[in-house]
Design a protein around this motif. Structure first.
Motif, PDB file in Angstrom:
ATOM      1  N   VAL A 177      -7.628  -2.995   2.375  1.00 20.98           N
ATOM      2  CA  VAL A 177      -7.741  -1.581   3.135  1.00 20.98           C
ATOM      3  C   VAL A 177      -8.471  -1.355   3.315  1.00 20.98           C
ATOM      4  O   VAL A 177      -9.084  -1.247   4.290  1.00 20.98           O
ATOM      5  N   LEU A 215      -4.407   6.659  -2.044  1.00 23.26           N
ATOM      6  CA  LEU A 215      -4.480   5.192  -1.324  1.00 23.26           C
ATOM      7  C   LEU A 215      -4.281   4.378  -2.540  1.00 23.26           C
ATOM      8  O   LEU A 215      -4.898   4.122  -3.530  1.00 23.26           O
ATOM      9  N   GLY A 254      -3.138  -1.036   7.409  1.00 22.00           N
ATOM     10  CA  GLY A 254      -2.115  -1.521   6.012  1.00 22.00           C
ATOM     11  C   GLY A 254      -1.042  -1.585   5.997  1.00 22.00           C
ATOM     12  O   GLY A 254       0.080  -2.538   5.759  1.00 22.00           O
ATOM     13  N   GLU A 286      -3.604   3.862   7.422  1.00 20.22           N
ATOM     14  CA  GLU A 286      -2.019   3.142   7.884  1.00 20.22           C
ATOM     15  C   GLU A 286      -1.887   2.626   8.841  1.00 20.22           C
ATOM     16  O   GLU A 286      -0.987   1.250   8.586  1.00 20.22           O
ATOM     17  N   VAL A 306       0.873  -1.175  -0.282  1.00 18.95           N
ATOM     18  CA  VAL A 306      -0.255  -0.426   0.267  1.00 18.95           C
ATOM     19  C   VAL A 306       0.651   1.415  -0.121  1.00 18.95           C
ATOM     20  O   VAL A 306       2.093   1.366   0.619  1.00 18.95           O
ATOM     21  N   TYR A 359      -0.219  -5.061   5.090  1.00 21.95           N
ATOM     22  CA  TYR A 359       1.005  -4.948   4.091  1.00 21.95           C
ATOM     23  C   TYR A 359       1.775  -3.987   3.322  1.00 21.95           C
ATOM     24  O   TYR A 359       2.277  -4.640   2.758  1.00 21.95           O
ATOM     25  N   VAL A 386       3.015  -0.314   4.206  1.00 22.09           N
ATOM     26  CA  VAL A 386       2.557   0.943   3.819  1.00 22.09           C
ATOM     27  C   VAL A 386       4.400   1.985   3.561  1.00 22.09           C
ATOM     28  O   VAL A 386       5.153   1.674   4.235  1.00 22.09           O
ATOM     29  N   ASN A 423      -2.747  -4.205  -2.508  1.00 25.16           N
ATOM     30  CA  ASN A 423      -3.711  -4.362  -1.215  1.00 25.16           C
ATOM     31  C   ASN A 423      -4.502  -2.822  -0.380  1.00 25.16           C
ATOM     32  O   ASN A 423      -5.092  -3.364   0.077  1.00 25.16           O
ATOM     33  N   ALA A 424      -4.380  -2.544  -1.545  1.00 26.60           N
ATOM     34  CA  ALA A 424      -5.669  -0.544  -1.589  1.00 26.60           C
ATOM     35  C   ALA A 424      -6.989  -1.056  -1.088  1.00 26.60           C
ATOM     36  O   ALA A 424      -7.692  -0.738  -0.024  1.00 26.60           O
TER      37      ALA A 424
END
Length: 201
Positions: free
Chosen positions: A132, A124, A191, A188, A29, A194, A196, A128-129
Motif C-alpha cells: 500500500v 498501518l 488497500g 483505505e 491491511v 488486499y 482493509v 500488504n502494508a
C-alpha cells in the motif's frame, strides 16, 4: 464557568470506533488512528554529552544520533528527524513531559516545541502494508533497506509524512492534521485490493 470542549482527534468525525473490528482476520491491511498522544519536537546538539544525558534523565530515551534510527523506552519513542532534531512521542498521560524536559535542559542550548495538536498519527499494518505504501511513496521500503525501528521523512500520495516502522510490517504515519482526512481516505482506497480492516486504535 467556561466549559472546555472535549478534545477531538483529527479523524474523530469518521466514526472509526463504530467501524472497528477486534481482529484483522484475513485482511491484508489493518488501519487505525493513534489519537491524543504527546508529540514534542526537540532541537539540540548531539555532540553535547550534557544535552544527551539530560534528555535521557528526563525521558528515559537515549536519543538516536544517526539516520534512520529511533529509540524506545517503555511507551516513549524518539524519532531521528535530522542532525539536531527529534520527535518525541509519548502517551497522552505524559502531558507534563514538555515541562519536565525543559527543566532538565535548563542552561543547555535546546528547544522543545509541543506539536501534539498539529499532527495526526495513522497506524498501518499487515502483510500488504508495504504494498500500500509503495503505491504513493518513492522510498525503498524493502526490509533489507527500511527495517524495524527505521524512520524517514517523505511524501505519501503527495502529503508530507514522517514514516516510522515500529515492527516489521507495522508502520506509524505522522502527517499534518490538515492532511489526515485525505491521507486516511487514500490509504483505505489503496488497500482495497488486499482487504482493509479498521481496528480500534
Amino acid at each position: 464557568m467556561v466549559e472546555l470542549a472535549p478534545r477531538r482527534s483529527p479523524l474523530a468525525h469518521l466514526g472509526l470506533k463504530a467501524r472497528a473490528v477486534a481482529d484483522a482476520g484475513a485482511a491484508g491491511v489493518s488501519m487505525s488512528e493513534a489519537p491524543h498522544r504527546v508529540l514534542l519536537e526537540l532541537r539540540g546538539d548531539p555532540g553535547n554529552k550534557d544535552f544527551l544525558a539530560s534528555v535521557e534523565q528526563a525521558t528515559g530515551l537515549a536519543l538516536p544520533i544517526e539516520s534512520p534510527d529511533s529509540a524506545v523506552a517503555g511507551e516513549r519513542t524518539a524519532l531521528w528527524l535530522g542532525p539536531d532534531r527529534w520527535l518525541i512521542v509519548a502517551p497522552g498521560e505524559d502531558d507534563g513531559l514538555a515541562d519536565t524536559l525543559r527543566q532538565a535542559l535548563a542552561g543547555i542550548h535546546h528547544a522543545v516545541t509541543e506539536v501534539s495538536d498539529s499532527f495526526a498519527t495513522i497506524r498501518l499494518a499487515g502483510p500488504n502494508a508495504r504494498d500500500v505504501l509503495a503505491k504513493g511513496c518513492t522510498l525503498d521500503l524493502h526490509p533489507r533497506t527500511f527495517a524495524a525501528g527505521h524512520v524517514a521523512q517523505s511524501t505519501l500520495a503527495k502529503a508530507q509524512v514522517i514514516l516510522h516502522q515500529v515492527r516489521d510490517g507495522d508502520f506509524e504515519i505522522f502527517t499534518r492534521r490538515s492532511f489526515a482526512d485525505y491521507l486516511w481516505a487514500w490509504l483505505e482506497d489503496a488497500g482495497l485490493e488486499y482487504g482493509v480492516a479498521v481496528l480500534d486504535g
